[in-house]
Design a protein around this motif. Structure first.
Motif, PDB file in Angstrom:
ATOM      1  N   PHE A 152       0.833  -1.202   0.000  1.00  0.00           N
ATOM      2  CA  PHE A 152       0.000   0.000   0.000  1.00  0.00           C
ATOM      3  C   PHE A 152       0.867   1.251   0.000  1.00  0.00           C
ATOM      4  O   PHE A 152       0.585   2.217  -0.713  1.00  0.00           O
ATOM      5  CB  PHE A 152      -0.928   0.023   1.210  1.00  0.00           C
ATOM      6  CG  PHE A 152      -2.018  -1.011   1.181  1.00  0.00           C
ATOM      7  CD1 PHE A 152      -2.482  -1.550  -0.004  1.00  0.00           C
ATOM      8  CD2 PHE A 152      -2.588  -1.455   2.355  1.00  0.00           C
ATOM      9  CE1 PHE A 152      -3.489  -2.504  -0.028  1.00  0.00           C
ATOM     10  CE2 PHE A 152      -3.602  -2.402   2.350  1.00  0.00           C
ATOM     11  CZ  PHE A 152      -4.049  -2.923   1.159  1.00  0.00           C
ATOM     12  N   ASP A 153       1.942   1.248   0.782  1.00  0.00           N
ATOM     13  CA  ASP A 153       2.852   2.391   0.834  1.00  0.00           C
ATOM     14  C   ASP A 153       3.517   2.621  -0.523  1.00  0.00           C
ATOM     15  O   ASP A 153       3.635   3.765  -0.972  1.00  0.00           O
ATOM     16  CB  ASP A 153       3.915   2.178   1.909  1.00  0.00           C
ATOM     17  CG  ASP A 153       4.938   3.310   1.915  1.00  0.00           C
ATOM     18  OD1 ASP A 153       4.547   4.439   2.255  1.00  0.00           O
ATOM     19  OD2 ASP A 153       6.109   3.052   1.555  1.00  0.00           O
ATOM     20  N   LEU A 199      -2.792  -0.684  -9.741  1.00  0.00           N
ATOM     21  CA  LEU A 199      -2.472  -2.052  -9.313  1.00  0.00           C
ATOM     22  C   LEU A 199      -1.715  -2.811 -10.389  1.00  0.00           C
ATOM     23  O   LEU A 199      -0.764  -3.550 -10.086  1.00  0.00           O
ATOM     24  CB  LEU A 199      -3.759  -2.796  -8.931  1.00  0.00           C
ATOM     25  CG  LEU A 199      -4.481  -2.277  -7.687  1.00  0.00           C
ATOM     26  CD1 LEU A 199      -5.824  -2.978  -7.517  1.00  0.00           C
ATOM     27  CD2 LEU A 199      -3.618  -2.429  -6.445  1.00  0.00           C
ATOM     28  N   ILE A 200      -2.086  -2.624 -11.639  1.00  0.00           N
ATOM     29  CA  ILE A 200      -1.392  -3.288 -12.751  1.00  0.00           C
ATOM     30  C   ILE A 200       0.045  -2.781 -12.864  1.00  0.00           C
ATOM     31  O   ILE A 200       0.986  -3.565 -13.041  1.00  0.00           O
ATOM     32  CB  ILE A 200      -2.164  -3.100 -14.070  1.00  0.00           C
ATOM     33  CG1 ILE A 200      -3.464  -3.932 -14.020  1.00  0.00           C
ATOM     34  CG2 ILE A 200      -1.316  -3.470 -15.282  1.00  0.00           C
ATOM     35  CD1 ILE A 200      -4.442  -3.596 -15.126  1.00  0.00           C
ATOM     36  N   VAL A 201       0.227  -1.471 -12.749  1.00  0.00           N
ATOM     37  CA  VAL A 201       1.582  -0.903 -12.823  1.00  0.00           C
ATOM     38  C   VAL A 201       2.426  -1.430 -11.668  1.00  0.00           C
ATOM     39  O   VAL A 201       3.596  -1.784 -11.847  1.00  0.00           O
ATOM     40  CB  VAL A 201       1.536   0.642 -12.823  1.00  0.00           C
ATOM     41  CG1 VAL A 201       2.910   1.237 -12.571  1.00  0.00           C
ATOM     42  CG2 VAL A 201       0.966   1.149 -14.137  1.00  0.00           C
ATOM     43  N   ARG A 244     -12.507   3.438 -10.475  1.00  0.00           N
ATOM     44  CA  ARG A 244     -12.173   2.009 -10.506  1.00  0.00           C
ATOM     45  C   ARG A 244     -11.093   1.723 -11.543  1.00  0.00           C
ATOM     46  O   ARG A 244     -10.152   0.987 -11.295  1.00  0.00           O
ATOM     47  CB  ARG A 244     -13.429   1.178 -10.806  1.00  0.00           C
ATOM     48  CG  ARG A 244     -14.213   0.794  -9.581  1.00  0.00           C
ATOM     49  CD  ARG A 244     -15.290  -0.221  -9.905  1.00  0.00           C
ATOM     50  NE  ARG A 244     -16.376   0.355 -10.671  1.00  0.00           N
ATOM     51  CZ  ARG A 244     -17.375   1.077 -10.158  1.00  0.00           C
ATOM     52  NH1 ARG A 244     -17.417   1.284  -8.868  1.00  0.00           N
ATOM     53  NH2 ARG A 244     -18.318   1.570 -10.921  1.00  0.00           N
ATOM     54  N   GLN A 245     -11.237   2.329 -12.723  1.00  0.00           N
ATOM     55  CA  GLN A 245     -10.258   2.118 -13.789  1.00  0.00           C
ATOM     56  C   GLN A 245      -8.884   2.638 -13.367  1.00  0.00           C
ATOM     57  O   GLN A 245      -7.865   1.983 -13.600  1.00  0.00           O
ATOM     58  CB  GLN A 245     -10.726   2.813 -15.065  1.00  0.00           C
ATOM     59  CG  GLN A 245      -9.811   2.585 -16.235  1.00  0.00           C
ATOM     60  CD  GLN A 245     -10.323   3.246 -17.501  1.00  0.00           C
ATOM     61  OE1 GLN A 245     -11.271   4.027 -17.479  1.00  0.00           O
ATOM     62  NE2 GLN A 245      -9.704   2.935 -18.609  1.00  0.00           N
ATOM     63  N   GLU A 246      -8.857   3.786 -12.711  1.00  0.00           N
ATOM     64  CA  GLU A 246      -7.588   4.363 -12.270  1.00  0.00           C
ATOM     65  C   GLU A 246      -6.930   3.486 -11.193  1.00  0.00           C
ATOM     66  O   GLU A 246      -5.713   3.267 -11.214  1.00  0.00           O
ATOM     67  CB  GLU A 246      -7.840   5.771 -11.725  1.00  0.00           C
ATOM     68  CG  GLU A 246      -6.608   6.627 -11.663  1.00  0.00           C
ATOM     69  CD  GLU A 246      -6.934   8.081 -11.359  1.00  0.00           C
ATOM     70  OE1 GLU A 246      -6.004   8.761 -10.894  1.00  0.00           O
ATOM     71  OE2 GLU A 246      -8.073   8.534 -11.570  1.00  0.00           O
ATOM     72  N   HIS A 299       4.776   6.278  -3.323  1.00  0.00           N
ATOM     73  CA  HIS A 299       5.835   6.368  -4.323  1.00  0.00           C
ATOM     74  C   HIS A 299       5.320   6.316  -5.755  1.00  0.00           C
ATOM     75  O   HIS A 299       5.788   7.045  -6.612  1.00  0.00           O
ATOM     76  CB  HIS A 299       6.854   5.251  -4.098  1.00  0.00           C
ATOM     77  CG  HIS A 299       7.405   5.261  -2.722  1.00  0.00           C
ATOM     78  ND1 HIS A 299       8.227   6.251  -2.254  1.00  0.00           N
ATOM     79  CD2 HIS A 299       7.222   4.412  -1.683  1.00  0.00           C
ATOM     80  CE1 HIS A 299       8.537   6.019  -0.998  1.00  0.00           C
ATOM     81  NE2 HIS A 299       7.944   4.904  -0.621  1.00  0.00           N
ATOM     82  N   GLN A 300       4.372   5.450  -6.015  1.00  0.00           N
ATOM     83  CA  GLN A 300       3.932   5.249  -7.396  1.00  0.00           C
ATOM     84  C   GLN A 300       2.938   6.306  -7.845  1.00  0.00           C
ATOM     85  O   GLN A 300       3.062   6.869  -8.914  1.00  0.00           O
ATOM     86  CB  GLN A 300       3.305   3.860  -7.529  1.00  0.00           C
ATOM     87  CG  GLN A 300       2.777   3.555  -8.912  1.00  0.00           C
ATOM     88  CD  GLN A 300       2.150   2.174  -8.955  1.00  0.00           C
ATOM     89  OE1 GLN A 300       2.739   1.214  -8.491  1.00  0.00           O
ATOM     90  NE2 GLN A 300       0.971   2.081  -9.501  1.00  0.00           N
ATOM     91  N   ARG A 301       1.941   6.563  -7.039  1.00  0.00           N
ATOM     92  CA  ARG A 301       0.841   7.424  -7.468  1.00  0.00           C
ATOM     93  C   ARG A 301       1.280   8.865  -7.634  1.00  0.00           C
ATOM     94  O   ARG A 301       0.935   9.506  -8.615  1.00  0.00           O
ATOM     95  CB  ARG A 301      -0.319   7.299  -6.490  1.00  0.00           C
ATOM     96  CG  ARG A 301      -1.620   7.691  -7.127  1.00  0.00           C
ATOM     97  CD  ARG A 301      -2.783   7.411  -6.244  1.00  0.00           C
ATOM     98  NE  ARG A 301      -2.866   8.469  -5.259  1.00  0.00           N
ATOM     99  CZ  ARG A 301      -3.421   8.333  -4.085  1.00  0.00           C
ATOM    100  NH1 ARG A 301      -3.925   7.190  -3.732  1.00  0.00           N
ATOM    101  NH2 ARG A 301      -3.466   9.340  -3.249  1.00  0.00           N
ATOM    102  N   GLY A 302       1.990   9.416  -6.673  1.00  0.00           N
ATOM    103  CA  GLY A 302       2.538  10.750  -6.816  1.00  0.00           C
ATOM    104  C   GLY A 302       1.558  11.887  -6.586  1.00  0.00           C
ATOM    105  O   GLY A 302       1.956  13.009  -6.343  1.00  0.00           O
ATOM    106  N   ARG A 303       0.273  11.647  -6.668  1.00  0.00           N
ATOM    107  CA  ARG A 303      -0.732  12.678  -6.422  1.00  0.00           C
ATOM    108  C   ARG A 303      -1.538  12.275  -5.188  1.00  0.00           C
ATOM    109  O   ARG A 303      -1.818  11.107  -4.977  1.00  0.00           O
ATOM    110  CB  ARG A 303      -1.686  12.790  -7.608  1.00  0.00           C
ATOM    111  CG  ARG A 303      -1.038  13.363  -8.823  1.00  0.00           C
ATOM    112  CD  ARG A 303      -2.144  13.780  -9.798  1.00  0.00           C
ATOM    113  NE  ARG A 303      -1.616  14.673 -10.794  1.00  0.00           N
ATOM    114  CZ  ARG A 303      -1.254  14.290 -12.000  1.00  0.00           C
ATOM    115  NH1 ARG A 303      -1.366  13.041 -12.351  1.00  0.00           N
ATOM    116  NH2 ARG A 303      -0.795  15.167 -12.856  1.00  0.00           N
TER     117      ARG A 303
END
Length: 130
Positions: free
Chosen positions: A44-45, A73-75, A66-68, A50-54
């Motif tokens: 989750f962290d 999760l795929i990335v 849901r798509q986002e 780190h990944q989402r950035g926003r």
């Protein structure tokens, strides 16, 4: 309170729980489940920090949200898969590799120019000349 060590580490981990029946809730099982819980928290962290950035999702509709989320999760899965492959090639473990560093490498790779000119749109084959 349950006290245990993780993989021969010198530090003692203390798990305080309200589950007091040792027959129903064996200490070793609770310790293993607690370790799994922290693995999930680390995932989750990685995604949220780190990944989402926003701080918020950009989508304006429930389907878009849901798509986002699925995209994140795929990335994350793809990044972890690449980390596992890199670790295997270098005879290491993915746990010893920085998720953040791998994410930066992937972002640079995906964003870098890939051999096409942005000046001419790539809508189809180039026209033939005689």
């Amino acid at each position: 309170m349950i006290e245990y060590r993780v993989d021969g580490q010198p530090d003692i981990v203390r798990l305080i729980t309200s589950l007091t029946d040792p027959e129903k809730y064996p200490a070793a099982e609770l310790a293993a489940l607690y370790a799994r819980r922290w693995e999930i928290e680390l995932v989750f962290d990685e995604i949220k920090t780190h990944q989402r950035g926003r701080p918020v999702l950009r989508s304006q509709t429930p389907d878009g949200v849901r798509q986002e989320i699925y995209a994140h999760l795929i990335v994350h899965h793809a990044t972890r898969d690449l980390l596992d492959e890199a670790a295997r090639l270098h005879r290491s473990t993915a746990e010893r590799t920085s998720f953040t560093r791998a994410l930066h490498v992937l972002r640079r790779t995906v964003i870098s120019p890939s051999g096409f000119s942005p000046l001419r749109p790539q809508t189809g084959p180039a026209p033939r000349t005689r």
